[in-house]
Scaffold this motif. Structure first.
Motif, mmCIF file in Angstrom:
data_model
loop_
_atom_site.group_PDB
_atom_site.id
_atom_site.type_symbol
_atom_site.label_atom_id
_atom_site.label_comp_id
_atom_site.label_asym_id
_atom_site.label_seq_id
_atom_site.Cartn_x
_atom_site.Cartn_y
_atom_site.Cartn_z
ATOM 1 N N UNK A 149 -4.200 -1.889 3.148
ATOM 2 C CA UNK A 149 -4.209 -0.429 3.117
ATOM 3 C C UNK A 149 -3.268 -0.108 2.049
ATOM 4 N N UNK A 150 -1.930 -0.599 2.164
ATOM 5 C CA UNK A 150 -0.651 0.029 1.318
ATOM 6 C C UNK A 150 -1.071 -0.697 0.040
ATOM 7 N N UNK A 151 -1.538 -1.884 -0.170
ATOM 8 C CA UNK A 151 -1.871 -2.249 -1.515
ATOM 9 C C UNK A 151 -3.175 -1.493 -2.336
ATOM 10 N N UNK A 152 -4.075 -1.370 -1.329
ATOM 11 C CA UNK A 152 -5.233 -0.257 -1.844
ATOM 12 C C UNK A 152 -4.644 1.187 -2.318
ATOM 13 N N UNK A 153 -3.533 1.623 -1.552
ATOM 14 C CA UNK A 153 -2.960 2.891 -1.698
ATOM 15 C C UNK A 153 -2.252 2.833 -3.125
ATOM 16 N N UNK A 154 -1.450 1.958 -3.384
ATOM 17 C CA UNK A 154 -0.800 1.528 -4.600
ATOM 18 C C UNK A 154 -1.789 1.536 -5.816
ATOM 19 N N UNK A 155 -2.772 0.490 -5.479
ATOM 20 C CA UNK A 155 -3.832 0.688 -6.651
ATOM 21 C C UNK A 155 -4.497 1.988 -7.016
#
Length: 325
Positions: A149-155
């Motif tokens: 989720x953090x990676x998706x948020x960053x993307x």
């Protein structure tokens, strides 16, 4: 003979806590014979220290002990968010039913009564270890989900090429900063930056070289910014910096640092070497600039003056026409 709890039984660590040495010896011998690693403690303080040192996979915890009793030990362990899930089995005499209830309410997971029925003891140990395995697997999946989720948020907020904030997120950040400024009275500066004659780079050398120029320019801007500043790619070859707690003059100083750094930088893509310049428009909150949109418009108009006034320069919004009433 009862089999081991599973293929990892030899690495399963069980903490036995009891102030009566004979009880400790009996449980140690029985569990060790089943392949478990047994560590012991004779009071609550020792138990907590052992758990903090190397968290066990399970705890067999006597309720009645001098000083800190088993209920308090269970409560402290369960309240420690730094610890993994550790099943706790209370060990109690049949006459201590109220203590069992209080212990379970303190966070213990199960109980067994004295004198021991060893078949029951081993069954409860295996059951609690299965629960721990499932809980550990769930915790791992939750950590993986949180990371994803953090990676998706960053993307979702990052420009893929330059690794700066993207256009949409820049507007969100500017709205947040404008709201904060309204509460605190502190100023905000916005700097719009546009690479001069960037189209010629793509036309002459191709888009991969253009991408190198965009990426390295983004790095120059980021390195020129403070930790609290927010830098984004506004679109194409245009960049933006949101500078909290900053008036127009220090905002212009930041823009000048970027302008000079870009002018002095040699962009390299293989054997190709390129020199670039950048034009900058700077605006801060002033009379007539009463919204994020007005602040952006003021900076963009200053950028327009820089582009059409010879390029490779910094223009302040106060040097252009006054903001509309």
């Amino acid at each position: 003979m009862t089999t081991l709890a599973g293929p990892d039984a030899g690495s399963t660590r069980i903490l036995v806590v009891d102030d009566v040495p004979d009880n400790v010896d009996i449980l140690d011998a029985r569990l060790s014979s089943r392949g478990y690693q047994v560590v012991t403690a004779t009071n609550g303080e020792e138990a907590l220290a052992s758990v903090a040192d190397i968290p066990p996979h399970l705890i067999l915890l006597d309720v009645m002990m001098p000083g800190m009793d088993g209920r308090e030990v269970a409560k402290r362990i369960k309240e420690d968010d730094a610890l993994p899930f550790i099943p706790i089995i209370l060990v109690t005499a049949l006459s201590e039913a109220d203590d069992v209830v209080q212990g379970l309410e303190s966070g213990a997971d199960d109980y067994i009564s004295k004198p021991y029925n060893f078949r029951e003891l081993e069954a409860r140990v295996r059951a609690m270890l299965r629960i721990k395995t499932l809980q550990d697997e769930l915790d791992q999946k939750n950590r993986e989900l949180e990371l994803a989720n953090r990676r998706l948020k960053k993307l979702s907020i990052t420009d893929g090429l330059t690794e700066l904030f993207n256009h949409r997120h820049v507007h969100e950040l500017l709205q947040d900063e404008f709201d904060r400024s309204a509460r605190t009275g502190e100023s905000i500066a916005v700097v719009m930056m546009d690479l001069d004659r960037f189209k010629n780079i793509n036309d002459t050398y191709g888009h991969p070289t253009g991408d190198v120029v965009l990426y390295e320019t983004a790095q120059i801007i980021q390195e020129s910014a403070r930790e609290i500043d927010m830098v984004g790619r506004y679109g194409g070859e245009e960049f933006i910096a949101i500078l909290p707690e900053t008036d127009e003059e220090p905002g212009a100083n930041f823009a000048e640092r970027v302008r000079k750094a870009v002018e002095e930088h040699v962009y390299r893509d293989g054997a190709t070497e390129i020199r670039m310049t950048v034009s900058c428009g700077v605006a801060s909150i002033r009379e007539g600039v009463d919204s994020p949109e007005a602040l952006l418009k003021a900076a963009d108009e200053a950028l327009y003056q820089a582009k059409h006034g010879g390029r490779n320069k910094v223009v302040r919004a106060s040097q252009t026409a006054p903001a509309a009433e």
